[in-house]
Design a protein around this motif. Sequence first.
Motif, short mmCIF file in Angstrom:
data_model
loop_
_atom_site.label_atom_id
_atom_site.label_comp_id
_atom_site.label_asym_id
_atom_site.label_seq_id
_atom_site.Cartn_x
_atom_site.Cartn_y
_atom_site.Cartn_z
N SER A 268 0.83 -1.21 0.00
CA SER A 268 0.00 0.00 0.00
C SER A 268 0.87 1.26 0.00
O SER A 268 0.61 2.20 -0.74
CB SER A 268 -0.93 0.01 1.23
N LEU A 269 1.89 1.26 0.85
CA LEU A 269 2.79 2.40 0.89
C LEU A 269 3.51 2.60 -0.44
O LEU A 269 3.69 3.73 -0.90
CB LEU A 269 3.82 2.22 2.02
N LYS A 270 3.92 1.50 -1.05
CA LYS A 270 4.64 1.59 -2.32
C LYS A 270 3.76 2.23 -3.39
O LYS A 270 4.23 3.05 -4.18
CB LYS A 270 5.09 0.19 -2.75
N ARG A 271 2.48 1.87 -3.40
CA ARG A 271 1.57 2.46 -4.38
C ARG A 271 1.38 3.95 -4.14
O ARG A 271 1.31 4.75 -5.07
CB ARG A 271 0.21 1.76 -4.34
N LEU A 272 1.32 4.34 -2.86
CA LEU A 272 1.11 5.74 -2.53
C LEU A 272 2.34 6.59 -2.81
O LEU A 272 2.24 7.78 -3.10
CB LEU A 272 0.73 5.89 -1.05
N MET A 273 3.51 5.96 -2.72
CA MET A 273 4.75 6.70 -2.88
C MET A 273 5.13 6.95 -4.34
O MET A 273 6.12 7.60 -4.63
CB MET A 273 5.91 5.96 -2.18
N ILE A 274 4.36 6.41 -5.29
CA ILE A 274 4.61 6.71 -6.69
C ILE A 274 4.54 8.22 -6.87
O ILE A 274 3.63 8.88 -6.39
CB ILE A 274 3.58 6.00 -7.59
N LYS A 275 5.52 8.76 -7.57
CA LYS A 275 5.65 10.21 -7.67
C LYS A 275 4.37 10.86 -8.18
O LYS A 275 3.84 10.47 -9.21
CB LYS A 275 6.82 10.56 -8.60
N ASN A 276 3.91 11.86 -7.45
CA ASN A 276 2.73 12.62 -7.84
C ASN A 276 3.09 14.09 -7.86
O ASN A 276 3.44 14.65 -6.82
CB ASN A 276 1.58 12.38 -6.85
N PRO A 277 2.98 14.74 -9.00
CA PRO A 277 3.32 16.16 -9.08
C PRO A 277 2.27 17.02 -8.40
O PRO A 277 1.14 16.62 -8.23
CB PRO A 277 3.36 16.43 -10.58
N GLY A 278 2.68 18.23 -8.02
CA GLY A 278 1.74 19.19 -7.47
C GLY A 278 1.62 19.08 -5.96
O GLY A 278 2.06 18.12 -5.34
N GLU A 279 0.99 20.11 -5.37
CA GLU A 279 0.79 20.13 -3.93
C GLU A 279 -0.14 18.99 -3.50
O GLU A 279 -1.13 18.68 -4.16
CB GLU A 279 0.18 21.46 -3.50
N LEU A 280 0.19 18.40 -2.39
CA LEU A 280 -0.62 17.33 -1.81
C LEU A 280 -0.83 16.17 -2.78
O LEU A 280 -1.86 15.48 -2.73
CB LEU A 280 -1.98 17.87 -1.32
N GLY A 281 0.14 15.95 -3.67
CA GLY A 281 0.02 14.85 -4.63
C GLY A 281 -0.08 13.50 -3.96
O GLY A 281 -0.82 12.62 -4.39
N PHE A 282 0.67 13.33 -2.86
CA PHE A 282 0.62 12.09 -2.08
C PHE A 282 -0.78 11.85 -1.55
O PHE A 282 -1.31 10.74 -1.62
CB PHE A 282 1.62 12.20 -0.92
#
Length: 316
Positions: free
Chosen positions: A164-178
Amino acid sequence: MVSDVSDFPFSYSECLAPTTLSRIPEKLKINGSHDPEILLIIRLLSGAITLEHKYSLVKILQKENYFLANFQGYAQYWDRDFPKLIGENYSAEQLSHFVDSQRFINRSFYKNILSELSYFFYYQKKQAHSSAFIFLYRALEHISYALPLIYVSKTDDFKSTFDSLKRLMIKNPGELGFFKKFIDTVYQNDSIRESSVDFDISLTTEIEQRNMFNLLYGLCKPAIIADSTEDPRKLSIKYTEVGCFLITIRNRFFHYTNGQDNIESSNIADIDVLFSLTNKKFLYWISTIFLAVISHNAIQFENITTQIAQQQNRTQ
């Protein structure tokens, strides 16, 4: 009795009638100075608490339920109706055991959230809606990383937690992307993902209504606007994009930058009017995500408790 910590800016007390309190488990009551912060947040957001700002002595009876889009409170049936938001057959007694289990867990996080939300209600009471928005955004920043981590940690399956953490840690651009990725994950198979949050534009005159609708609509990328929008009465934002809308308003008003389409104060008669139209639905959105995490963890706790009890019975 009032919940009161000397260095905390707010105190909290019961608002439920004696007949209701007689049905509520002791651990769900506001009894004194050591009430769990998670309980106070639940009671605050579900509209079942009185809070007081200790410096100004302003007292607020908070009866609006931010877990529902219409803000309808539970009156004297909080003990019966609120637990159903966690699970169809979930009870107040089960909730009390879960709250008690969380009494000493992540207290600093919950204390900060409680403070930000309490200041939101304090400034809302004063009709200082732009000030209230600041604390709303601060609450969002607090939960943007903490809630995803709390959500994935409440499992006895370590591989599942890691995945689950690995999926969430995929790079997300922009504010609050995580956090955006987290919302997409939590509601992956939930119908709420396809719903929208409606911001009603109700003002004194049609001209004011039209101008405010155009201002807010102009801040939105077309992809975040839901089909249920009704020009100029209602601006509907896709549920998973409400955070983007909130951040955009913050950036366009509080972070004035040359070259972007800012919210010009010279075009608004009273900036508090703008935030009065958005704040409550923003808090509703934040509250539903908080509820999703609490519900997930409460059900996980109940399942683990049941498994332990079954194992103990087999060994006896």
